[in-house]
Design a protein around this motif. Structure first.
Motif, PDB file in Angstrom:
ATOM      1  N   LEU A 137      31.355  48.899  19.206  1.00  0.00           N
ATOM      2  CA  LEU A 137      30.015  49.400  19.469  1.00  0.00           C
ATOM      3  C   LEU A 137      29.077  48.227  19.751  1.00  0.00           C
ATOM      4  CD1 LEU A 137      29.511  52.215  16.778  1.00  0.00           C
ATOM      5  CD2 LEU A 137      29.926  52.495  19.233  1.00  0.00           C
ATOM      6  N   PRO A 138      28.072  48.438  20.585  1.00  0.00           N
ATOM      7  CA  PRO A 138      27.123  47.349  20.847  1.00  0.00           C
ATOM      8  C   PRO A 138      26.321  46.989  19.607  1.00  0.00           C
ATOM      9  CG  PRO A 138      26.355  49.406  21.818  1.00  0.00           C
ATOM     10  CD  PRO A 138      27.749  49.662  21.354  1.00  0.00           C
ATOM     11  N   ALA A 139      25.814  45.777  19.579  1.00  0.00           N
ATOM     12  CA  ALA A 139      25.006  45.323  18.446  1.00  0.00           C
ATOM     13  C   ALA A 139      23.761  46.188  18.308  1.00  0.00           C
ATOM     14  CB  ALA A 139      24.612  43.862  18.634  1.00  0.00           C
ATOM     15  N   ALA A 140      23.371  46.448  17.065  1.00  0.00           N
ATOM     16  CA  ALA A 140      22.168  47.240  16.790  1.00  0.00           C
ATOM     17  C   ALA A 140      21.534  46.709  15.510  1.00  0.00           C
ATOM     18  CB  ALA A 140      22.518  48.720  16.639  1.00  0.00           C
ATOM     19  N   ALA A 150      29.422  58.688   2.152  1.00  0.00           N
ATOM     20  CA  ALA A 150      29.757  57.370   1.601  1.00  0.00           C
ATOM     21  C   ALA A 150      29.599  56.261   2.628  1.00  0.00           C
ATOM     22  CB  ALA A 150      31.178  57.371   1.046  1.00  0.00           C
ATOM     23  N   SER A 151      29.046  56.575   3.792  1.00  0.00           N
ATOM     24  CA  SER A 151      28.645  55.601   4.824  1.00  0.00           C
ATOM     25  C   SER A 151      29.754  54.685   5.333  1.00  0.00           C
ATOM     26  CB  SER A 151      27.487  54.733   4.316  1.00  0.00           C
ATOM     27  OG  SER A 151      26.307  55.464   4.247  1.00  0.00           O
ATOM     28  N   PRO A 152      30.983  55.164   5.526  1.00  0.00           N
ATOM     29  CA  PRO A 152      32.016  54.232   6.013  1.00  0.00           C
ATOM     30  C   PRO A 152      31.680  53.662   7.384  1.00  0.00           C
ATOM     31  CG  PRO A 152      32.763  56.503   6.238  1.00  0.00           C
ATOM     32  CD  PRO A 152      31.502  56.542   5.421  1.00  0.00           C
ATOM     33  N   TRP A 153      31.039  54.467   8.242  1.00  0.00           N
ATOM     34  CA  TRP A 153      30.767  54.047   9.612  1.00  0.00           C
ATOM     35  C   TRP A 153      29.665  52.985   9.657  1.00  0.00           C
ATOM     36  CZ3 TRP A 153      34.539  56.352  12.278  1.00  0.00           C
ATOM     37  CH2 TRP A 153      35.066  57.533  11.731  1.00  0.00           C
ATOM     38  N   SER A 154      28.582  53.216   8.924  1.00  0.00           N
ATOM     39  CA  SER A 154      27.493  52.246   8.949  1.00  0.00           C
ATOM     40  C   SER A 154      27.775  51.040   8.059  1.00  0.00           C
ATOM     41  CB  SER A 154      26.173  52.908   8.559  1.00  0.00           C
ATOM     42  OG  SER A 154      26.268  53.575   7.321  1.00  0.00           O
ATOM     43  N   ILE A 155      28.567  51.197   7.009  1.00  0.00           N
ATOM     44  CA  ILE A 155      28.987  50.041   6.212  1.00  0.00           C
ATOM     45  C   ILE A 155      29.776  49.076   7.096  1.00  0.00           C
ATOM     46  CG2 ILE A 155      30.641  49.317   4.427  1.00  0.00           C
ATOM     47  CD1 ILE A 155      29.621  51.627   2.710  1.00  0.00           C
ATOM     48  N   ARG A 160      29.859  43.912   9.876  1.00  0.00           N
ATOM     49  CA  ARG A 160      30.083  43.167  11.114  1.00  0.00           C
ATOM     50  C   ARG A 160      28.914  42.250  11.431  1.00  0.00           C
ATOM     51  NH1 ARG A 160      29.502  46.175  16.840  1.00  0.00           N
ATOM     52  NH2 ARG A 160      27.359  46.044  16.101  1.00  0.00           N
ATOM     53  N   ASP A 161      27.706  42.722  11.155  1.00  0.00           N
ATOM     54  CA  ASP A 161      26.497  42.006  11.569  1.00  0.00           C
ATOM     55  C   ASP A 161      25.505  42.002  10.413  1.00  0.00           C
ATOM     56  OD1 ASP A 161      24.306  40.928  12.779  1.00  0.00           O
ATOM     57  OD2 ASP A 161      24.308  42.274  14.508  1.00  0.00           O
ATOM     58  N   ALA A 185      30.709  47.797  -1.396  1.00  0.00           N
ATOM     59  CA  ALA A 185      31.059  47.077  -0.166  1.00  0.00           C
ATOM     60  C   ALA A 185      30.296  45.762  -0.023  1.00  0.00           C
ATOM     61  CB  ALA A 185      30.797  47.969   1.049  1.00  0.00           C
ATOM     62  N   GLY A 186      29.322  45.507  -0.889  1.00  0.00           N
ATOM     63  CA  GLY A 186      28.573  44.264  -0.827  1.00  0.00           C
ATOM     64  C   GLY A 186      27.529  44.205   0.266  1.00  0.00           C
TER      65      GLY A 186
END
Length: 317
Positions: A137-140, A150-155, A160-161, A185-186
């Protein structure tokens, strides 16, 4: 006939082995700390041989892992939390007969009492797929995670960034689990939390570089999904994007998933990717071709790019 018997026996055995492990406290015990069969039997007050057979059966079905030192652990954290879903299947014949789901998880009040115990395991199950997606996915810098769970996608995006800031939106009861997941997840320092019903909450205009709607839309009927995506459109920044991740219709796993939706929603369905493309195009997005992810059941991702001057058709397919 032998193959049919094998399928039925394996399915029945898997369900009952999992259910017994939950009821006896076995899964909770090895979730807190991996243990050998003997250690688990002693901690839970169980017969040693029976416990060894139960754990070995769960290992063969892929629900638990056996570590090199002989200790067992669940394949994903919070696996016992999925147990309430089994009770719904006992009512399948009644639901098929009368068309009324066991629960109406379309409604926030019922969803708030059901999902908090499930989303930890659901999030862990999607973790590897989410990590792969994040790399593509592009940087955001500003992300809105709709129905975060549980936010796996946004974690994965935050990991990543480190300059990425995420707003996790979900029902207040679910966000308690979200907070635990981001702490584990820190990445908690990169998250803010927006409690409320996505269909009622006021969203800031043009505030997010990426609006992420992952594993959410299948809970609703087509008209509701179209309305949801239209409602999210103003929150996307000029030249930002809205990304949908959901299940590809068809196939054995997806068909059973949709039958499960029939048990817990009035209109939930696995909607075809082309329908999402039409919905998003009607809101003025430039929509990419769907990409099928390596997951079980198969999921797809659609990225929709906003323009600085959206040209909405106003037509909801």
């Amino acid at each position: 006939m032998t193959a049919v018997l094998s399928v039925l026996t394996n399915a029945l055995g898997t369900v009952h082995a999992y259910s017994a492990a939950v009821r006896l406290g076995v899964l909770d015990r090895i979730d807190r700390e991996p243990g050998t069969a003997a250690e688990v039997a002693q901690a839970c007050g169980l017969n040693g041989h029976g416990t060894a057979l139960l754990l070995a059966s769960l290992e063969t079905t892929g629900l638990v892992d056996r570590l090199p030192d002989g200790r067992y652990q669940p394949i994903v954290p919070g696996l016992a939390g999925l147990h309430p879903m089994l009770a719904m299947w006992d009512n399948l014949s009644d639901v098929v007969r009368n068309g009324n789901p066991v629960l109406n998880l379309d409604k926030p009040e019922q969803a708030a009492s059901f999902y908090p115990q499930l989303v930890t395991a659901l999030g862990a199950a999607h973790e590897s797929t989410a990590l792969h997606l994040a790399q593509n996915l592009p940087a955001a810098n500003r992300v809105l995670d709709v129905g975060a769970g549980a936010s796996p996608w946004s974690i994965a995006l935050a990991a990543r960034d480190r300059v990425c800031k995420v707003t996790a939106m979900d029902l207040p009861a679910v966000l308690n689990t979200t907070r635990r997941a981001t702490n584990r997840a820190g990445v908690a320092d990169q998250f803010d939390y927006l409690p409320g019903d996505v269909f009622e909450i006021d969203l800031p205009v043009a505030a997010y570089d990426l609006v992420l709607v992952a594993h959410v839309c299948h809970l609703f009927d087509p008209d509701t999904v179209g309305s949801l995506l239209g409602r999210l459109r103003p929150a996307v920044a000029p030249s930002g994007a809205l990304t949908v991740v959901d299940i590809v219709p068809g196939g054995r796993a997806a068909t059973l998933h949709e039958l499960g939706l029939y048990l817990r929603t009035y209109g939930g369905a696995d909607h075809p990717p082309d329908r999402y493309r039409r919905w998003l195009a009607a809101d003025g997005f430039t929509v990419t071709e769907p990409v099928v992810l390596d997951s079980d059941p198969p999921m797809f991702v659609i990225c929709a790019q906003a323009s600085a001057n959206p040209n909405r058709t106003g037509e909801r397919p």
